[in-house]
Design a protein around this motif. Structure first.
Motif, short mmCIF file in Angstrom:
data_model
loop_
_atom_site.label_atom_id
_atom_site.label_comp_id
_atom_site.label_asym_id
_atom_site.label_seq_id
_atom_site.Cartn_x
_atom_site.Cartn_y
_atom_site.Cartn_z
N ARG A 106 -44.53 48.04 -68.89
CA ARG A 106 -44.37 46.66 -69.77
C ARG A 106 -45.64 46.30 -70.37
O ARG A 106 -45.54 45.72 -71.51
CB ARG A 106 -44.10 45.37 -68.78
CG ARG A 106 -44.25 44.15 -69.19
CD ARG A 106 -42.91 44.06 -70.13
NE ARG A 106 -42.87 42.61 -70.43
CZ ARG A 106 -42.17 42.29 -71.75
NH1 ARG A 106 -41.66 43.11 -72.52
NH2 ARG A 106 -42.07 41.06 -72.11
N LEU A 107 -46.79 46.53 -69.89
CA LEU A 107 -48.00 46.62 -70.40
C LEU A 107 -48.22 47.06 -71.99
O LEU A 107 -48.58 46.66 -72.98
CB LEU A 107 -49.27 46.70 -69.80
CG LEU A 107 -49.50 45.68 -68.35
CD1 LEU A 107 -50.71 46.41 -67.77
CD2 LEU A 107 -50.02 44.42 -68.97
N ARG A 108 -47.69 48.40 -71.92
CA ARG A 108 -47.87 49.43 -72.99
C ARG A 108 -46.57 48.88 -74.02
O ARG A 108 -47.00 48.83 -75.21
CB ARG A 108 -47.48 50.77 -72.73
CG ARG A 108 -48.69 51.39 -71.90
CD ARG A 108 -48.31 52.67 -71.18
NE ARG A 108 -49.41 53.12 -70.50
CZ ARG A 108 -49.74 54.00 -69.51
NH1 ARG A 108 -48.22 54.47 -69.00
NH2 ARG A 108 -50.85 54.53 -69.03
N GLU A 109 -45.61 48.32 -73.70
CA GLU A 109 -44.67 47.83 -74.65
C GLU A 109 -45.19 46.69 -75.30
O GLU A 109 -45.18 46.61 -76.55
CB GLU A 109 -43.48 47.49 -73.79
CG GLU A 109 -42.18 46.69 -74.80
CD GLU A 109 -41.32 45.90 -73.80
OE1 GLU A 109 -40.34 45.38 -74.65
OE2 GLU A 109 -41.02 46.24 -72.80
N ARG A 110 -45.92 45.83 -74.51
CA ARG A 110 -46.25 44.53 -75.05
C ARG A 110 -47.70 44.77 -76.00
O ARG A 110 -47.81 44.13 -76.95
CB ARG A 110 -46.68 43.40 -74.15
CG ARG A 110 -45.63 42.84 -73.46
CD ARG A 110 -44.67 42.11 -74.48
NE ARG A 110 -45.24 41.00 -74.94
CZ ARG A 110 -45.06 39.86 -74.46
NH1 ARG A 110 -44.88 39.43 -73.49
NH2 ARG A 110 -45.90 38.95 -75.17
N GLY A 111 -48.21 45.76 -75.41
CA GLY A 111 -49.82 46.39 -76.34
C GLY A 111 -49.26 46.93 -77.51
O GLY A 111 -49.92 46.72 -78.61
N HIS A 112 -48.13 47.56 -77.72
CA HIS A 112 -47.68 48.51 -79.11
C HIS A 112 -47.22 47.26 -79.78
O HIS A 112 -47.59 47.42 -81.24
CB HIS A 112 -46.57 49.34 -78.60
CG HIS A 112 -47.02 50.78 -78.32
ND1 HIS A 112 -47.80 51.38 -79.19
CD2 HIS A 112 -46.92 51.19 -77.12
CE1 HIS A 112 -48.02 52.78 -78.47
NE2 HIS A 112 -47.62 52.61 -77.46
N GLN A 113 -46.78 46.01 -79.24
CA GLN A 113 -46.31 45.21 -80.21
C GLN A 113 -47.51 44.60 -80.97
O GLN A 113 -47.37 44.18 -82.27
CB GLN A 113 -45.58 43.97 -79.55
CG GLN A 113 -44.26 44.38 -79.16
CD GLN A 113 -43.59 43.38 -78.00
OE1 GLN A 113 -44.13 42.21 -78.11
NE2 GLN A 113 -42.49 43.80 -77.31
N ALA A 114 -48.80 44.35 -80.11
CA ALA A 114 -49.86 43.72 -80.78
C ALA A 114 -50.32 44.94 -81.85
O ALA A 114 -50.61 44.49 -83.02
CB ALA A 114 -51.08 43.56 -79.79
N LEU A 115 -50.22 46.21 -81.63
CA LEU A 115 -50.70 47.44 -82.31
C LEU A 115 -50.07 47.21 -83.73
O LEU A 115 -50.42 47.51 -84.77
CB LEU A 115 -50.77 48.41 -81.81
CG LEU A 115 -51.82 48.67 -80.79
CD1 LEU A 115 -51.71 49.94 -79.94
CD2 LEU A 115 -53.20 48.90 -81.16
N ASP A 116 -48.71 46.95 -83.53
CA ASP A 116 -47.82 46.96 -84.87
C ASP A 116 -48.26 45.72 -85.52
O ASP A 116 -48.13 45.75 -86.86
CB ASP A 116 -46.43 46.69 -84.35
CG ASP A 116 -45.81 47.75 -83.55
OD1 ASP A 116 -46.13 49.08 -83.72
OD2 ASP A 116 -44.63 47.66 -82.83
N VAL A 117 -48.54 44.48 -85.19
CA VAL A 117 -48.99 43.30 -85.85
C VAL A 117 -50.23 43.75 -86.69
O VAL A 117 -50.60 43.46 -87.83
CB VAL A 117 -49.18 42.20 -85.01
CG1 VAL A 117 -49.79 41.13 -85.83
CG2 VAL A 117 -47.89 41.75 -84.39
N MET A 118 -51.27 44.43 -85.95
CA MET A 118 -52.54 44.95 -86.49
C MET A 118 -52.31 45.93 -87.61
O MET A 118 -52.82 45.75 -88.69
CB MET A 118 -53.37 45.50 -85.39
CG MET A 118 -53.71 44.50 -84.38
SD MET A 118 -54.84 45.31 -83.00
CE MET A 118 -56.24 45.78 -83.89
N GLU A 119 -51.21 46.76 -87.60
CA GLU A 119 -51.14 47.97 -88.51
C GLU A 119 -50.48 47.32 -89.77
O GLU A 119 -50.99 47.75 -90.57
CB GLU A 119 -50.06 48.88 -88.00
CG GLU A 119 -49.50 50.06 -89.01
CD GLU A 119 -50.82 50.99 -88.98
OE1 GLU A 119 -50.48 51.89 -89.90
OE2 GLU A 119 -51.68 51.05 -88.19
N GLN A 120 -49.56 46.36 -89.68
CA GLN A 120 -49.13 45.47 -90.60
C GLN A 120 -50.42 44.90 -91.41
O GLN A 120 -50.51 44.99 -92.72
CB GLN A 120 -48.20 44.36 -90.30
CG GLN A 120 -46.80 45.03 -89.95
CD GLN A 120 -45.89 43.82 -89.39
OE1 GLN A 120 -45.71 42.89 -90.29
NE2 GLN A 120 -45.12 44.25 -88.42
#
Length: 200
Positions: free
Chosen positions: A128-142
């Protein structure tokens, strides 16, 4: 002299090390190991009732907690904190993002994966932490696919705050290979004058 109470392994404390190095500012560092209960002693709690690091103590005895608040205080009047109202608001936006949408997942996954034994019950939190962390990384990537840094004013406190745990995201099980813009940004941060790697 300004005193910082901190734990070198903490990304939140590393933020201050990095900014102070950029600024070339003299300071005294006092190691406080929260894993050994050193933030829960009566002496430390008298300084910070929340019992966390980092903590900034000024020469006149004033005390300031919370890493991103300390970043803003130390960066005031420097190029690392924009004076333009819009650019400063952008920086604050990313500082809040770091604490609410990034650090609770990326940093916590790093902690569990790095310091807790493989059979610890908290290992079950990692998916779950990795799922939510990837969401944050996606925002940063954008954001970073359109801009070199998080504020239009250039490299500053928002980048420092987000770098602190992002550069160690792989330790928490985050594969950064799909985040080309984030990886390029990490390199730009590391190329800044006064950059120092995290020490332990």
């Amino acid at each position: 002299m300004t005193t910082v109470y901190g734990m070198r392994a903490s990304g939140n404390c590393y933020k201050l090390q990095l900014l102070l190095s950029h600024l070339g500012r003299q300071h005294r560092w006092v190691d406080v190991d929260s894993t050994r209960g050193e933030t829960r002693t009566p002496e430390y709690l008298a300084k910070n009732p929340n019992g966390k690091v980092p903590l900034l103590e000024l020469e006149d005895g004033r005390l300031l907690a919370e890493s991103n608040a300390i970043l803003c205080y130390l960066a005031e009047g420097s190029a690392y904190l924009p004076t333009d109202h819009w650019q400063r608001a952008q920086a604050l936006q990313w500082l809040f993002f770091e604490q609410y949408s990034h650090e609770p997942y990326v940093a916590v996954a790093r902690y569990i994966a790095k310091w807790l034994p493989a059979d610890h019950p908290r290992q079950a939190e990692l998916p779950r932490l990795r799922e939510r962390g990837h969401q944050a990384l996606d925002v940063m990537e954008q954001r970073l696919s359109k801009s070199e840094f998080f504020s239009d004013g250039g490299y500053g406190v928002a980048d420092i705050a987000l770098y602190a745990y992002t550069h160690e995201a792989p330790v928490g099980g985050f594969d950064l290979s799909a985040y080309a813009a984030v990886r390029s940004w990490l390199q730009r941060v590391e190329a800044q004058p006064g950059f120092v790697p995290q020490s332990y």
